[in-house]
Design a protein around this motif. Structure first.
Motif, PDB file in Angstrom:
ATOM      1  N   UNK A 116       0.771  -1.186   0.005  1.00  0.00           N
ATOM      2  CA  UNK A 116       0.083  -0.074  -0.119  1.00  0.00           C
ATOM      3  C   UNK A 116       0.880   1.174  -0.074  1.00  0.00           C
ATOM      4  N   UNK A 117       1.912   1.223   0.790  1.00  0.00           N
ATOM      5  CA  UNK A 117       2.450   2.479   1.002  1.00  0.00           C
ATOM      6  C   UNK A 117       3.458   2.657  -0.425  1.00  0.00           C
ATOM      7  N   UNK A 118       3.924   1.620  -1.176  1.00  0.00           N
ATOM      8  CA  UNK A 118       4.566   1.493  -2.382  1.00  0.00           C
ATOM      9  C   UNK A 118       3.688   2.202  -3.391  1.00  0.00           C
ATOM     10  N   UNK A 119       2.568   1.529  -3.149  1.00  0.00           N
ATOM     11  CA  UNK A 119       1.520   1.986  -4.484  1.00  0.00           C
ATOM     12  C   UNK A 119       1.231   3.509  -4.338  1.00  0.00           C
ATOM     13  N   UNK A 120       1.081   3.878  -3.140  1.00  0.00           N
ATOM     14  CA  UNK A 120       0.794   5.604  -2.805  1.00  0.00           C
ATOM     15  C   UNK A 120       1.822   6.214  -3.279  1.00  0.00           C
ATOM     16  N   UNK A 121       3.111   5.701  -3.226  1.00  0.00           N
ATOM     17  CA  UNK A 121       4.395   6.569  -3.491  1.00  0.00           C
ATOM     18  C   UNK A 121       4.389   6.345  -5.362  1.00  0.00           C
ATOM     19  N   UNK A 122       3.990   5.434  -5.753  1.00  0.00           N
ATOM     20  CA  UNK A 122       3.764   5.309  -7.266  1.00  0.00           C
ATOM     21  C   UNK A 122       2.573   6.199  -7.963  1.00  0.00           C
ATOM     22  N   UNK A 123       1.784   6.138  -7.201  1.00  0.00           N
ATOM     23  CA  UNK A 123       0.503   7.118  -7.656  1.00  0.00           C
ATOM     24  C   UNK A 123       0.568   8.429  -7.301  1.00  0.00           C
ATOM     25  N   UNK A 124       1.343   8.877  -6.396  1.00  0.00           N
ATOM     26  CA  UNK A 124       1.276  10.279  -5.843  1.00  0.00           C
ATOM     27  C   UNK A 124       2.504  10.939  -6.338  1.00  0.00           C
ATOM     28  N   UNK A 125       3.534  10.174  -6.376  1.00  0.00           N
ATOM     29  CA  UNK A 125       5.032  10.721  -6.644  1.00  0.00           C
ATOM     30  C   UNK A 125       5.434  11.086  -5.305  1.00  0.00           C
ATOM     31  N   UNK A 126       5.011  10.782  -4.204  1.00  0.00           N
ATOM     32  CA  UNK A 126       5.385  11.420  -2.887  1.00  0.00           C
ATOM     33  C   UNK A 126       6.260  10.089  -2.456  1.00  0.00           C
ATOM     34  N   UNK A 127       7.197  10.429  -1.230  1.00  0.00           N
ATOM     35  CA  UNK A 127       8.094   9.521  -0.392  1.00  0.00           C
ATOM     36  C   UNK A 127       7.471   8.934   0.876  1.00  0.00           C
ATOM     37  N   UNK A 128       7.904   8.183   1.306  1.00  0.00           N
ATOM     38  CA  UNK A 128       7.433   7.556   2.671  1.00  0.00           C
ATOM     39  C   UNK A 128       8.629   7.057   3.417  1.00  0.00           C
ATOM     40  N   UNK A 129       8.759   7.289   4.920  1.00  0.00           N
ATOM     41  CA  UNK A 129       9.659   6.924   5.575  1.00  0.00           C
ATOM     42  C   UNK A 129       9.332   6.481   6.710  1.00  0.00           C
ATOM     43  N   UNK A 130      10.245   5.417   7.031  1.00  0.00           N
ATOM     44  CA  UNK A 130      10.250   4.546   8.406  1.00  0.00           C
ATOM     45  C   UNK A 130       8.970   3.897   8.680  1.00  0.00           C
TER      46      UNK A 130
END
Length: 181
Positions: A116-130
């Motif tokens: 889910x976190x990776x898909x959100x990154x791919x869809x929104x072009x945003x990063x996630x951490x930790x």
């Protein structure tokens, strides 16, 4: 007659000047290309050094979660697979390993916080951490082994298509396990 000879000489001079100009442009372009090649080689060496020396899995994936580059094989001292693997297949995720279609095809994959976190990154072009979560892996054992992981991801377009760079830390040894009875 002199006019024709003069015209031929004039055209020859113009062609000679044009040839010299073209030659100079080719030399400048070759020099620029050489400098860009050197810079690219330095960047590749730096990237390779980072992948070799990091104490976490670094994984470059495309929008289908296919692993394009990783240091997983170096860190696990295993031989790189000849075929491309999806992230869950590479990490031996128990959901991927128990599903005939592999990573992304299990019913549980839709609930996976990592996916889910990776898909959100791919869809929104945003990063996630930790992102701290558990990952159940199958590594030759019958029962899955639970790893505690911390994952960070950054959007990284690949040839104009969505992609992501992931850093996966195994923090199992740092997470206190509950005392047993």
């Amino acid at each position: 007659m002199w006019a024709i000879i003069l015209l031929v000489i004039l055209i020859s001079i113009v062609l000679l000047i044009y040839s010299i100009f073209q030659c100079q442009q080719k030399k400048e372009l070759a020099c620029r290309l050489s400098k860009e090649n050197e810079a690219l080689e330095k960047a590749e060496k730096l990237t390779d050094a980072l992948f070799r020396t990091a104490h976490a899995y670094i994984v470059l994936i495309d929008a289908d979660f296919v692993v394009l580059k990783t240091n997983y094989y170096t860190l696990t001292d295993t031989i790189a697979a000849l075929d491309k693997k999806r992230l869950g297949d590479l990490l031996h995720c128990s959901n991927a390993m128990c599903s005939p279609g592999g990573c992304g095809t299990s019913e549980m994959c839709q609930l996976c916080p990592i996916r889910q976190a990776i898909q959100r990154t791919l869809d929104t072009h945003t990063d996630f951490r930790h992102l701290r979560t558990s990952l159940d892996i199958l590594d030759g054992e019958k029962d899955p082994v639970r790893l505690e992981v911390s994952i960070s991801g950054s959007y990284f377009p690949i040839d104009g298509n969505p992609g992501a760079v992931l850093t996966i830390y195994d923090i199992t040894e740092f997470v206190k396990s509950p005392e047993v009875g």
